[in-house]
Design a protein around this motif. Sequence first.
Motif, PDB file in Angstrom:
ATOM      1  N   ALA A   1       0.840  -1.198   0.000  1.00  0.00           N
ATOM      2  CA  ALA A   1       0.000   0.000   0.000  1.00  0.00           C
ATOM      3  C   ALA A   1       0.876   1.249   0.000  1.00  0.00           C
ATOM      4  O   ALA A   1       1.703   1.436   0.889  1.00  0.00           O
ATOM      5  CB  ALA A   1      -0.908   0.001   1.226  1.00  0.00           C
TER       6      ALA A   1
ATOM      7  N   ASP B   1       0.706   5.220   0.177  1.00  0.00           N
ATOM      8  CA  ASP B   1      -0.211   6.300   0.530  1.00  0.00           C
ATOM      9  C   ASP B   1       0.436   7.686   0.495  1.00  0.00           C
ATOM     10  O   ASP B   1       0.017   8.560  -0.229  1.00  0.00           O
ATOM     11  CB  ASP B   1      -0.794   6.057   1.937  1.00  0.00           C
TER      12      ASP B   1
ATOM     13  N   GLU C   1      -0.847  -1.157  -4.427  1.00  0.00           N
ATOM     14  CA  GLU C   1      -2.026  -0.313  -4.173  1.00  0.00           C
ATOM     15  C   GLU C   1      -1.667   1.154  -4.306  1.00  0.00           C
ATOM     16  O   GLU C   1      -0.785   1.648  -3.612  1.00  0.00           O
ATOM     17  CB  GLU C   1      -2.555  -0.581  -2.769  1.00  0.00           C
TER      18      GLU C   1
ATOM     19  N   GLY D   1      -2.770   4.326  -3.200  1.00  0.00           N
ATOM     20  CA  GLY D   1      -3.624   4.687  -2.074  1.00  0.00           C
ATOM     21  C   GLY D   1      -4.472   5.926  -2.311  1.00  0.00           C
ATOM     22  O   GLY D   1      -4.190   6.735  -3.197  1.00  0.00           O
ATOM     23  N   THR D   2      -5.495   6.049  -1.497  1.00  0.00           N
ATOM     24  CA  THR D   2      -6.427   7.182  -1.612  1.00  0.00           C
ATOM     25  C   THR D   2      -5.723   8.535  -1.551  1.00  0.00           C
ATOM     26  O   THR D   2      -6.060   9.427  -2.340  1.00  0.00           O
ATOM     27  CB  THR D   2      -7.502   7.087  -0.502  1.00  0.00           C
TER      28      THR D   2
ATOM     29  N   LEU E   1      -3.977  -1.981  -7.846  1.00  0.00           N
ATOM     30  CA  LEU E   1      -5.254  -1.695  -7.169  1.00  0.00           C
ATOM     31  C   LEU E   1      -5.396  -0.190  -6.998  1.00  0.00           C
ATOM     32  O   LEU E   1      -4.473   0.468  -6.513  1.00  0.00           O
ATOM     33  CB  LEU E   1      -5.305  -2.403  -5.818  1.00  0.00           C
TER      34      LEU E   1
ATOM     35  N   ASP F   1      -7.218   2.473  -4.925  1.00  0.00           N
ATOM     36  CA  ASP F   1      -7.981   2.584  -3.676  1.00  0.00           C
ATOM     37  C   ASP F   1      -8.832   3.856  -3.698  1.00  0.00           C
ATOM     38  O   ASP F   1      -8.556   4.821  -2.994  1.00  0.00           O
ATOM     39  CB  ASP F   1      -7.031   2.576  -2.476  1.00  0.00           C
TER      40      ASP F   1
ATOM     41  N   LYS G   1     -12.056   3.996  -2.930  1.00  0.00           N
ATOM     42  CA  LYS G   1     -13.074   3.986  -1.864  1.00  0.00           C
ATOM     43  C   LYS G   1     -14.407   4.566  -2.348  1.00  0.00           C
ATOM     44  O   LYS G   1     -14.958   5.518  -1.782  1.00  0.00           O
ATOM     45  CB  LYS G   1     -12.580   4.749  -0.629  1.00  0.00           C
TER      46      LYS G   1
ATOM     47  N   THR H   1     -11.527  -0.393  -5.392  1.00  0.00           N
ATOM     48  CA  THR H   1     -12.152  -0.524  -4.072  1.00  0.00           C
ATOM     49  C   THR H   1     -13.451   0.273  -3.966  1.00  0.00           C
ATOM     50  O   THR H   1     -13.584   1.360  -4.528  1.00  0.00           O
ATOM     51  CB  THR H   1     -11.214  -0.064  -2.940  1.00  0.00           C
TER      52      THR H   1
ATOM     53  N   ASP I   1     -13.975  -2.549   0.991  1.00  0.00           N
ATOM     54  CA  ASP I   1     -13.264  -2.114   2.191  1.00  0.00           C
ATOM     55  C   ASP I   1     -14.269  -1.939   3.332  1.00  0.00           C
ATOM     56  O   ASP I   1     -15.203  -1.140   3.230  1.00  0.00           O
ATOM     57  CB  ASP I   1     -12.561  -0.790   1.883  1.00  0.00           C
TER      58      ASP I   1
ATOM     59  N   CYS J   1     -12.388  -6.916   2.575  1.00  0.00           N
ATOM     60  CA  CYS J   1     -11.187  -6.526   3.322  1.00  0.00           C
ATOM     61  C   CYS J   1     -11.528  -5.862   4.647  1.00  0.00           C
ATOM     62  O   CYS J   1     -12.189  -4.821   4.677  1.00  0.00           O
ATOM     63  CB  CYS J   1     -10.357  -5.564   2.475  1.00  0.00           C
TER      64      CYS J   1
ATOM     65  N   HIS K   1     -10.341  -3.657   7.697  1.00  0.00           N
ATOM     66  CA  HIS K   1      -9.389  -2.547   7.607  1.00  0.00           C
ATOM     67  C   HIS K   1      -9.489  -1.645   8.842  1.00  0.00           C
ATOM     68  O   HIS K   1     -10.528  -1.057   9.095  1.00  0.00           O
ATOM     69  CB  HIS K   1      -9.704  -1.732   6.334  1.00  0.00           C
TER      70      HIS K   1
END
Length: 210
Positions: free
Chosen positions: A6, A8, A30, A32-33, A57, A59, A61, A82, A109, A132, A134
């Motif tokens: 991940a 981020d 990943e 990340g967001t 991936l 992310d 959300k 996600t 998530d 997942c 989390h």
Amino acid sequence: MKLQLALDLVNIPQAIELIKEVEEHIDIVEIGTPIINSEGHRAVREVKEAFPNLTVLADVKIMDAAAYEVEQASKAGADIVTILGAAEDSSIKGAVEAARKQGKEILVDMIAVKDIKTRAEELDTLGADYICVHTGYDLQAEGKDSFEDLRTIKQVVKNAKTAIAGGIKLETLPEVIEAQPDLIIVGGGITSKVDKKAEAEKIKLMMEKA
């Protein structure tokens, strides 16, 4: 068991350099967001172009407009997208349908979901590819983890693969492995280390021995 890295709190060039260090020991990367919020889908696109053989991936959300969001992330090169477990069932269905059309997968998530067991059962029937558990940054700071939640969803999920994220590192890995998730997501447990490649190698080795 697969290992997901991940990313981020980095920008795109930093992400690419970091992935280069550890790519032989990870299965999924990943985006990340925080990166997507600052860089947009360009982050997904550039990472996929740099590492075409890695599963990427996004992310994002998703909470609403799910089919559209999945299509956009897929066009950018995401293999897995996600959506939040707290989203409406219609949004989950829309995300799953859009992913199927694109040949992609959906990871749901469960961050902030209160009734983990009931929602996991529902998501399993709605066609989620991964569910997942989390523990987010804010709850990690209070000393929470996702291990019990993982054991809970493992009892009820029949079709989806299971995943765990949130504060996982080499020291806590044995407890995670014991619950046998399909996907283990590690962020700072690798990215905060001086020798990231060595740490990723140790984590992957422990997973392979399980």
